[in-house]
Design a protein around this motif. Structure first.
Motif, PDB file in Angstrom:
ATOM      1  N   PRO A 177       1.411 -52.417 -33.562  1.00  0.00           N
ATOM      2  CA  PRO A 177       0.102 -52.145 -34.147  1.00  0.00           C
ATOM      3  C   PRO A 177       0.134 -51.012 -35.168  1.00  0.00           C
ATOM      4  CG  PRO A 177      -0.061 -52.370 -31.759  1.00  0.00           C
ATOM      5  CD  PRO A 177       1.399 -52.325 -32.088  1.00  0.00           C
ATOM      6  N   ASP A 178      -0.787 -51.081 -36.131  1.00  0.00           N
ATOM      7  CA  ASP A 178      -0.856 -50.055 -37.169  1.00  0.00           C
ATOM      8  C   ASP A 178      -1.191 -48.679 -36.592  1.00  0.00           C
ATOM      9  OD1 ASP A 178      -0.182 -51.786 -39.160  1.00  0.00           O
ATOM     10  OD2 ASP A 178      -2.242 -52.126 -39.859  1.00  0.00           O
ATOM     11  N   THR A 179      -1.954 -48.643 -35.488  1.00  0.00           N
ATOM     12  CA  THR A 179      -2.258 -47.351 -34.886  1.00  0.00           C
ATOM     13  C   THR A 179      -0.987 -46.597 -34.506  1.00  0.00           C
ATOM     14  OG1 THR A 179      -2.521 -48.508 -32.774  1.00  0.00           O
ATOM     15  CG2 THR A 179      -4.533 -47.958 -33.987  1.00  0.00           C
ATOM     16  N   VAL A 180      -0.007 -47.321 -33.963  1.00  0.00           N
ATOM     17  CA  VAL A 180       1.262 -46.705 -33.574  1.00  0.00           C
ATOM     18  C   VAL A 180       2.072 -46.338 -34.813  1.00  0.00           C
ATOM     19  CG1 VAL A 180       3.424 -47.048 -32.318  1.00  0.00           C
ATOM     20  CG2 VAL A 180       1.279 -47.927 -31.385  1.00  0.00           C
ATOM     21  N   ARG A 181       2.087 -47.205 -35.802  1.00  0.00           N
ATOM     22  CA  ARG A 181       2.859 -46.938 -37.023  1.00  0.00           C
ATOM     23  C   ARG A 181       2.386 -45.661 -37.702  1.00  0.00           C
ATOM     24  NH1 ARG A 181       1.582 -50.747 -40.714  1.00  0.00           N
ATOM     25  NH2 ARG A 181       3.467 -50.447 -41.946  1.00  0.00           N
ATOM     26  N   TYR A 182       1.075 -45.541 -37.918  1.00  0.00           N
ATOM     27  CA  TYR A 182       0.548 -44.366 -38.603  1.00  0.00           C
ATOM     28  C   TYR A 182       0.725 -43.105 -37.755  1.00  0.00           C
ATOM     29  CZ  TYR A 182      -1.676 -47.678 -41.828  1.00  0.00           C
ATOM     30  OH  TYR A 182      -1.909 -48.671 -42.744  1.00  0.00           O
ATOM     31  N   ALA A 183       0.583 -43.256 -36.434  1.00  0.00           N
ATOM     32  CA  ALA A 183       0.768 -42.106 -35.550  1.00  0.00           C
ATOM     33  C   ALA A 183       2.184 -41.551 -35.665  1.00  0.00           C
ATOM     34  CB  ALA A 183       0.476 -42.501 -34.106  1.00  0.00           C
ATOM     35  N   PHE A 184       3.168 -42.417 -35.709  1.00  0.00           N
ATOM     36  CA  PHE A 184       4.555 -41.959 -35.831  1.00  0.00           C
ATOM     37  C   PHE A 184       4.796 -41.298 -37.184  1.00  0.00           C
ATOM     38  CE2 PHE A 184       5.245 -43.844 -31.898  1.00  0.00           C
ATOM     39  CZ  PHE A 184       6.567 -43.769 -31.493  1.00  0.00           C
ATOM     40  N   TRP A 185       4.190 -41.799 -38.231  1.00  0.00           N
ATOM     41  CA  TRP A 185       4.382 -41.207 -39.558  1.00  0.00           C
ATOM     42  C   TRP A 185       3.764 -39.817 -39.642  1.00  0.00           C
ATOM     43  CZ3 TRP A 185       2.698 -46.246 -42.567  1.00  0.00           C
ATOM     44  CH2 TRP A 185       3.716 -47.210 -42.409  1.00  0.00           C
ATOM     45  N   PHE A 186       2.511 -39.684 -39.186  1.00  0.00           N
ATOM     46  CA  PHE A 186       1.879 -38.366 -39.192  1.00  0.00           C
ATOM     47  C   PHE A 186       2.616 -37.414 -38.247  1.00  0.00           C
ATOM     48  CE2 PHE A 186      -1.952 -40.689 -40.789  1.00  0.00           C
ATOM     49  CZ  PHE A 186      -2.122 -39.951 -41.945  1.00  0.00           C
ATOM     50  N   GLY A 187       3.072 -37.943 -37.118  1.00  0.00           N
ATOM     51  CA  GLY A 187       3.803 -37.113 -36.172  1.00  0.00           C
ATOM     52  C   GLY A 187       5.100 -36.584 -36.752  1.00  0.00           C
ATOM     53  N   GLY A 188       5.810 -37.400 -37.500  1.00  0.00           N
ATOM     54  CA  GLY A 188       7.048 -36.951 -38.133  1.00  0.00           C
ATOM     55  C   GLY A 188       6.803 -35.808 -39.098  1.00  0.00           C
ATOM     56  N   LEU A 189       5.726 -35.913 -39.882  1.00  0.00           N
ATOM     57  CA  LEU A 189       5.399 -34.849 -40.826  1.00  0.00           C
ATOM     58  C   LEU A 189       5.005 -33.571 -40.101  1.00  0.00           C
ATOM     59  CD1 LEU A 189       4.915 -33.950 -43.755  1.00  0.00           C
ATOM     60  CD2 LEU A 189       2.576 -34.852 -43.551  1.00  0.00           C
ATOM     61  N   ALA A 190       4.179 -33.700 -39.046  1.00  0.00           N
ATOM     62  CA  ALA A 190       3.745 -32.527 -38.289  1.00  0.00           C
ATOM     63  C   ALA A 190       4.924 -31.840 -37.618  1.00  0.00           C
ATOM     64  CB  ALA A 190       2.704 -32.939 -37.246  1.00  0.00           C
ATOM     65  N   LEU A 191       5.846 -32.615 -37.072  1.00  0.00           N
ATOM     66  CA  LEU A 191       7.025 -32.047 -36.418  1.00  0.00           C
ATOM     67  C   LEU A 191       7.826 -31.200 -37.403  1.00  0.00           C
ATOM     68  CD1 LEU A 191       9.509 -33.893 -34.082  1.00  0.00           C
ATOM     69  CD2 LEU A 191      10.362 -32.549 -35.977  1.00  0.00           C
ATOM     70  N   PHE A 192       8.098 -31.758 -38.567  1.00  0.00           N
ATOM     71  CA  PHE A 192       8.921 -31.042 -39.540  1.00  0.00           C
ATOM     72  C   PHE A 192       8.253 -29.743 -39.991  1.00  0.00           C
ATOM     73  CE2 PHE A 192      10.035 -30.161 -43.989  1.00  0.00           C
ATOM     74  CZ  PHE A 192      11.390 -29.913 -43.831  1.00  0.00           C
ATOM     75  N   LEU A 193       6.963 -29.789 -40.272  1.00  0.00           N
ATOM     76  CA  LEU A 193       6.270 -28.606 -40.775  1.00  0.00           C
ATOM     77  C   LEU A 193       6.186 -27.511 -39.708  1.00  0.00           C
ATOM     78  CD1 LEU A 193       3.376 -30.241 -42.831  1.00  0.00           C
ATOM     79  CD2 LEU A 193       5.482 -29.186 -43.692  1.00  0.00           C
ATOM     80  N   ALA A 194       5.976 -27.895 -38.446  1.00  0.00           N
ATOM     81  CA  ALA A 194       5.886 -26.899 -37.378  1.00  0.00           C
ATOM     82  C   ALA A 194       7.221 -26.191 -37.171  1.00  0.00           C
ATOM     83  CB  ALA A 194       5.426 -27.558 -36.075  1.00  0.00           C
ATOM     84  N   VAL A 195       8.308 -26.944 -37.149  1.00  0.00           N
ATOM     85  CA  VAL A 195       9.627 -26.325 -36.990  1.00  0.00           C
ATOM     86  C   VAL A 195       9.954 -25.462 -38.198  1.00  0.00           C
ATOM     87  CG1 VAL A 195      12.100 -26.780 -36.781  1.00  0.00           C
ATOM     88  CG2 VAL A 195      10.467 -28.137 -35.456  1.00  0.00           C
ATOM     89  N   LEU A 196       9.591 -25.929 -39.396  1.00  0.00           N
ATOM     90  CA  LEU A 196       9.835 -25.140 -40.598  1.00  0.00           C
ATOM     91  C   LEU A 196       9.106 -23.801 -40.526  1.00  0.00           C
ATOM     92  CD1 LEU A 196      11.244 -25.203 -43.375  1.00  0.00           C
ATOM     93  CD2 LEU A 196       9.117 -26.144 -44.317  1.00  0.00           C
ATOM     94  N   TRP A 197       7.927 -23.782 -39.928  1.00  0.00           N
ATOM     95  CA  TRP A 197       7.178 -22.528 -39.758  1.00  0.00           C
ATOM     96  C   TRP A 197       8.011 -21.501 -39.001  1.00  0.00           C
ATOM     97  CZ3 TRP A 197       1.925 -21.050 -40.818  1.00  0.00           C
ATOM     98  CH2 TRP A 197       1.544 -19.849 -40.221  1.00  0.00           C
ATOM     99  N   THR A 198       8.570 -21.915 -37.849  1.00  0.00           N
ATOM    100  CA  THR A 198       9.384 -20.981 -37.068  1.00  0.00           C
ATOM    101  C   THR A 198      10.630 -20.555 -37.826  1.00  0.00           C
ATOM    102  OG1 THR A 198       8.602 -21.719 -34.898  1.00  0.00           O
ATOM    103  CG2 THR A 198      10.808 -20.787 -34.982  1.00  0.00           C
ATOM    104  N   VAL A 199      11.250 -21.476 -38.545  1.00  0.00           N
ATOM    105  CA  VAL A 199      12.456 -21.146 -39.304  1.00  0.00           C
ATOM    106  C   VAL A 199      12.152 -20.084 -40.359  1.00  0.00           C
ATOM    107  CG1 VAL A 199      14.161 -22.051 -40.942  1.00  0.00           C
ATOM    108  CG2 VAL A 199      13.574 -23.360 -38.894  1.00  0.00           C
ATOM    109  N   VAL A 200      11.022 -20.221 -41.024  1.00  0.00           N
ATOM    110  CA  VAL A 200      10.674 -19.309 -42.114  1.00  0.00           C
ATOM    111  C   VAL A 200      10.075 -18.004 -41.594  1.00  0.00           C
ATOM    112  CG1 VAL A 200       9.167 -19.008 -44.132  1.00  0.00           C
ATOM    113  CG2 VAL A 200      10.368 -21.177 -43.775  1.00  0.00           C
ATOM    114  N   ALA A 201       9.291 -18.078 -40.515  1.00  0.00           N
ATOM    115  CA  ALA A 201       8.512 -16.917 -40.067  1.00  0.00           C
ATOM    116  C   ALA A 201       9.269 -15.986 -39.128  1.00  0.00           C
ATOM    117  CB  ALA A 201       7.228 -17.395 -39.383  1.00  0.00           C
TER     118      ALA A 201
END
Length: 500
Positions: A177-201
């Motif tokens: 289902p598209d609900t799962v597809r979009y959830a995984f895409w947004f989740g991938g972006l959120a994961l990367f940005l959150a980890v990048l925060w700790t790396v930079v901060a």
């Protein structure tokens, strides 16, 4: 010299990346059975497909722990290179996963996703110990647990939020289902940005600073030296155990995944024999001998906590694999993965998972400190484990899907305790120079029970309760009662007030 105390901002920055990592884990835990069934897989074969998760953790965590203890990449530091590498790979897996054309491809992406999440996750556990003094270890793990809970809430709710925004929650047979597809895409972006925060901060302490905080001691010497005095009897025993498991599988025609368990037992026996041989020859710098030596030389407290972890995570993995088919079959009356009722049940499972993770985030900062001050850490964890047993057992009694919220409240308290109490008890007792490898070895007792469930539970259910996944919750409840008994043998390093 003591490490500087961290304020709220410092505690936030140290663990914020775990918020993103847990979004990835939550998407995986709540949706992989749904994805596999949407692609046409049978319920009884789900544990075998899930074997990727514990197997990758079993292999990756001690290796990454060993390597991160010995890494220093200038401004990027000691643990942060692994945060960043794992986040990039995990984001790629999350973007590709919902486009899987077949079950085998989805299974491959699960391998990549879980390995990548473990590359980032394992150093995060050691990172708290690196950055905080012993007097702040407990609050550090409590904050980390709160981020874990918050990230899991977001990851679990993504599909339901997509449906609320008008995204299609039903797909033709064989499609996701598209609900799962979009959830995984947004989740991938959120994961990367959150980890990048700790790396930079954050900025890690240099090896020279770490040495000043805790001068090298005999306790921190490589464990490979006593390994040279070991005989080969234990190694032969591991190999014999692996062969016995294989013979049982063939004799009783169990699922083929059981052979993997036998291969791992025999493989560890061979690896330990090789490690002993290398140590006897004076080669005390190789990774294999170091890991095997540290595993054999674990402190007594760590061994006792490891048994508790084994039972605790057996129950958790049973829940993650089976909650979707249980709720769909017993609370929505749906067994067809392509039906609207099944997809509605799947979304409700995501919301239930969000509830228990939200409860965990709150309990980590409120209930656990209050209990710890009054009962001590060990008894507080016993209460948490008992709450989990109550939550799992209640699935047999509650038939209205809405009433399962009560089950998830108990499970949320259990989850908070699992994520915070064992690490708070253990962290201050470990040598800081080996925090990475010891945390990696300790986390093996997170993935070993998952591997056992993935390889054996399918055969048990097929033989005793075919097509009746509700009975897996009975196994989960009983294993948590065993964990309570095992916890009675654990003497907490700081018996009271450690999380205050």
């Amino acid at each position: 010299m003591d490490k500087p105390r961290q304020g709220f901002a410092g505690l936030w920055n140290i663990s914020f990346g775990f918020f993103g990592i847990q979004i990835g884990f939550a998407l995986q835990n709540a949706n992989m059975s749904r994805i596999f069934q949407s692609l046409g897989e049978d319920i009884e074969k789900l544990p075998g497909l899930w074997v990727a998760a514990p197997l990758t953790g079993l292999l990756v965590q001690p290796i990454i722990g060993h390597m991160s203890d010995r890494t220093w990449l200038g401004r990027l530091g000691r643990r942060r290179p692994y945060f960043l590498a794992g986040a990039i790979l995990a984001a790629i897996a999350l973007f590709v996963m919902p486009e899987s054309p077949a079950i085998w491809f989805a299974a491959m992406m699960l391998w990549l996703l879980d390995a990548s999440l473990n590359i980032s996750m394992e150093p995060f556990r050691a990172f708290v110990g690196d950055m905080l003094g012993k007097d702040q270890h407990s609050v550090g793990y409590a904050v980390q647990t709160a981020f874990i809970g918050a990230g899991a809430v977001v990851g679990s709710l993504f599909p339901s939020l997509m449906e609320a925004m008008g995204v299609a929650n039903v797909a033709p047979p064989g499609q996701i289902p598209d609900t799962v597809r979009y959830a995984f895409w947004f989740g991938g972006l959120a994961l990367f940005l959150a980890v990048l925060w700790t790396v930079v901060a954050t900025r890690e302490y240099s090896p020279e600073q770490m040495a000043a905080f805790e001068p090298p001691a005999a306790a921190n010497a490589p464990a490979v030296r006593p390994l040279a005095s070991h005989g080969y009897a234990v190694s032969v025993g591991w190999v014999a155990a692996g062969i016995a498991v294989a013979l049982v599988q063939m004799r009783f025609a169990l699922l083929r995944e059981v052979l993997l368990l036998g291969a791992l037992l025999a493989g560890y026996g061979l690896a330990s024999a090789l490690a002993i041989t290398l140590a006897r020859r004076g080669n005390d710098r190789n990774m294999l001998s170091s890991i095997v030596g540290d595993f054999a030389g674990m402190p007594v407290l760590m061994k006792r906590l490891a048994l508790v972890q084994f039972f605790s995570w057996s129950a958790l993995f049973i829940m993650w694999i089976n909650t979707t088919p249980i709720v769909a079959q017993y609370h929505y009356g749906a067994t067809d993965a392509a039906s609207a009722a099944y997809q509605d049940a799947s979304n409700w499972v995501g919301e239930l998972f969000a509830i228990y993770n939200g409860v965990a985030a709150v309990a980590a900062l409120t209930l656990l400190p209050w209990l710890s001050r009054r009962l001590g850490q060990a008894r507080t964890h016993m209460v948490g484990l008992a709450c989990g047993a109550i939550g799992y057992a209640s699935f047999f009694l509650l038939r209205d899907p809405a009433h399962l919220i009560a089950s998830e409240i108990f499970i949320g308290i259990f989850w908070a305790s699992v994520l915070a109490m064992p690490y708070a008890i253990l962290a201050s007792s470990l040598p800081q120079a080996k925090l990475g490898i010891y945390m990696g070895l300790f986390n093996m007792f997170v993935v070993l029970p998952q591997l056992l469930v993935a390889t054996v539970m399918g055969s048990i259910m097929q033989a005793l309760f075919p097509g009746e996944p509700i009975y897996t919750m009975a196994f989960a409840a009983v294993t948590l009662l065993l964990a309570v008994l095992a916890m009675t043998r654990v003497a907490a390093v700081q018996p009271a007030g450690a999380l205050s």
